[in-house]
Design a protein around this motif. Sequence first.
Motif, mmCIF file in Angstrom:
data_model
loop_
_atom_site.group_PDB
_atom_site.id
_atom_site.type_symbol
_atom_site.label_atom_id
_atom_site.label_comp_id
_atom_site.label_asym_id
_atom_site.label_seq_id
_atom_site.Cartn_x
_atom_site.Cartn_y
_atom_site.Cartn_z
ATOM 1 N N CYS A 1 -9.920 5.062 6.124
ATOM 2 C CA CYS A 1 -10.408 3.688 6.145
ATOM 3 C C CYS A 1 -11.927 3.660 5.967
ATOM 4 O O CYS A 1 -12.630 4.619 6.296
ATOM 5 C CB CYS A 1 -10.005 2.987 7.441
ATOM 6 S SG CYS A 1 -10.612 3.754 8.956
ATOM 7 N N CYS B 1 0.839 -1.206 0.000
ATOM 8 C CA CYS B 1 0.000 0.000 0.000
ATOM 9 C C CYS B 1 0.871 1.252 0.000
ATOM 10 O O CYS B 1 0.601 2.222 -0.725
ATOM 11 C CB CYS B 1 -0.927 -0.013 1.219
ATOM 12 S SG CYS B 1 -2.348 -1.126 1.082
ATOM 13 N N VAL C 1 -5.064 6.855 2.763
ATOM 14 C CA VAL C 1 -6.482 7.075 2.470
ATOM 15 C C VAL C 1 -7.301 6.804 3.726
ATOM 16 O O VAL C 1 -6.883 6.049 4.602
ATOM 17 C CB VAL C 1 -6.964 6.165 1.315
ATOM 18 C CG1 VAL C 1 -6.199 6.485 0.040
ATOM 19 C CG2 VAL C 1 -6.832 4.689 1.666
ATOM 20 N N MET D 1 -13.295 -1.909 2.940
ATOM 21 C CA MET D 1 -11.967 -2.508 3.014
ATOM 22 C C MET D 1 -11.962 -3.785 3.849
ATOM 23 O O MET D 1 -11.024 -4.580 3.751
ATOM 24 C CB MET D 1 -10.974 -1.486 3.586
ATOM 25 C CG MET D 1 -10.833 -0.246 2.728
ATOM 26 S SD MET D 1 -9.846 1.035 3.531
ATOM 27 C CE MET D 1 -9.972 2.365 2.322
ATOM 28 N N ALA E 1 -5.823 1.165 -2.190
ATOM 29 C CA ALA E 1 -6.639 0.930 -1.003
ATOM 30 C C ALA E 1 -6.551 -0.543 -0.647
ATOM 31 O O ALA E 1 -6.469 -1.398 -1.534
ATOM 32 C CB ALA E 1 -8.094 1.322 -1.241
ATOM 33 N N TYR F 1 -10.428 3.140 -6.440
ATOM 34 C CA TYR F 1 -8.997 3.120 -6.139
ATOM 35 C C TYR F 1 -8.222 2.338 -7.194
ATOM 36 O O TYR F 1 -8.764 1.479 -7.884
ATOM 37 C CB TYR F 1 -8.760 2.496 -4.763
ATOM 38 C CG TYR F 1 -9.313 3.334 -3.626
ATOM 39 C CD1 TYR F 1 -8.597 4.404 -3.110
ATOM 40 C CD2 TYR F 1 -10.555 3.041 -3.086
ATOM 41 C CE1 TYR F 1 -9.103 5.168 -2.074
ATOM 42 C CE2 TYR F 1 -11.087 3.802 -2.044
ATOM 43 C CZ TYR F 1 -10.343 4.869 -1.550
ATOM 44 O OH TYR F 1 -10.856 5.625 -0.527
ATOM 45 N N ALA G 1 -4.754 1.094 5.370
ATOM 46 C CA ALA G 1 -5.275 2.334 4.784
ATOM 47 C C ALA G 1 -4.390 3.511 5.151
ATOM 48 O O ALA G 1 -4.145 4.402 4.325
ATOM 49 C CB ALA G 1 -6.708 2.571 5.253
#
Length: 490
Positions: free
Chosen positions: A72, A26, A70, A76, A37, A130, A65
Motif C-alpha cells: 500500500c 483488484c 501490492v 492510493m 492498484a 500499475y 492493495a
Amino acid sequence: MKQLRPVMFVGTASDVGKSVITAGFCRIFKQDGYHPAPFKAQNMSLNSYATPDGLEIGRAQAVQAEAAGVPCHTDMNPVLLKPTNDKSSQLVLHGKPAGNQTAWEYFMQDDKRQLFEEVKAAFNRLAAQYNPVVMEGAGSISELNLRQRDITNMRIALHAGAAVYLIADIDRGGVFGSVYGTIALLPPEEKALIKGIIINKFRGDARLFEDGRRQLEAITGVPVTGVLPYFHDIHIEEEDSVALSLKQKRQTHGRINIAVVLLRHMSNFTDFNVLEKDDRVNIFYTDNPAEITEADIVIIPGSKNTLADLVAIKNNGTARAITEAYKRDKVVIGICGGYQMMGASIADPYGVEGEPGSMPGLGILPVSTVLTREKITRQRRFTHRQQLAVCEGYEIHMGITESDNPSPLNTLDDGQPDGYFLHDKCWGTYLHGILDNTAVLDELLLACGKEVNTAQSFDYKAFRSAQYDKLAAHIRQHLDMDAVYKAIRL
C-alpha cells in the motif's frame, strides 16, 4: 500484457458495497495476470493503516492493495479525513497530518482546487506504475451542491478517462429511483463514462429481477452488468464503524466472551476482526457496565479522541466496570488509546485533542502519557514477551507513554520497547493488529483461565487471502466480465 484503462466503481449512496467490489476487482485483475492498484482520492474514516514507508492511509485502500498483491502507498488514498468530533476532522494529506478543519472549511473554502491538483498528481503516479488502476468513489455521485468541489467522484473519473460502473444496493429499496435519478442528474460528459450498472445485495432468486433489469436498462440507456447476490460467507473488512451496530452480540456459553468497550470515537476496530472469525471466541461491543464486568476478557480499543472518550466512559459507568473487572481478576488489555486510558494520567499540553489540559486515567497500569504534535505512523515487526516468533503490527498514534518502572510487552525490530506488561491478565500496547498474530492471540485466550484448544489456532493472514479469492469468484459468477474487459481494453 495489454494496457487497460482505469475502471471506477461509484455509488448511488454510501454503504452500497463500493469498497468490497473494488477489492474484488483488484483480486480478479491480479488473478488474470495484470498488475492492479486501488485508488480512492478522498476517504473519511477512523480506520487507517500505516504504509511501509511510515505514512497513513485509509484502511479500506490497504485492504484493496492486499487483494491486489501490492504494497500500500499514500498515492492510493492521498486525502484522508479522520473525524475528531461532530463538526471537524483531521486532514491527512499524502499520509501526513495537515491540521484540523471544520466541515465548512474543508468543503467550502477555495473549492478544494489545491487538493484536486494533489489528487490528480497521485493518480498520475499510480497510472504510470500499475495496470489497471481500480478506482473507488465516495458516497453518491449526484450531490449537486458538492459537484464543483468534488475531488473523489466524477471529476477524477473524467481526469482518468475511467470506465465507470454505478453500484446500487437493492436491499435498502428504491433501486429504480436511485439509479435513474443518479444517472439523470449527471451532465453529458459524465454520463458518457458510465459503462454499466451493478445491482448489489440481491436476496432470493435473481431471475425474479429479469423484468426489472430490462426496465432499468430501458429508462437509463445503460446496461446492467450484473446482479450480485447478498452473501454471508465471504468476510471482507468493513470500511467503517457503521457495521458495529450489527455486532451487539451478548454473552454465550461454551466460548470465551470478549467485551470490546464501545467508544464514541473508536478507531481501527479492524483490530478485532480476527476475534470475530475465531470459533473459540464470542466477541461483542458494549458500553453496558454489567456486560463488561461479566466478560472473560475486556479490551479497551483505540480512539481518535482519547480524552473525550475517557471522560465519557467515566461519566456512564463504563470506567468503573473496567476497573471492577480488573479487580475481579478478569483479563483487561488496552490497545493504543485504550492503553493510554489504562495509565495513571494523560496530558495534552499542546491542545492536540482540544483545550490543553490533563486528566487522571483508569490507574490500572503504572504509566503516564503525554500527547504530542507529531503523529507516529510505522509498520512494525516485533517479538512478544519471551516468544521467539516474529510478529507484525503497526503504530498510528500521537503520544508518548512512559513509566518509572518499565516492563515492556514487546520488543520492536529496532530494539525499542513497546507497551507495558503488568501480568498475564493485564497489559497495554501501541501496536494495532497485534491480535492478528497467532502466538499473541493464543496467549491472550489462555490467560482467561478457560480451556483453549491451541491446535485450532487461527491463521488470519491465510483466511484473508482465501476471502479475496472467494469474493473474486462470486463477482465472476454474477457479472458480465467479458463486457467489463471490453470496456476497459484500450
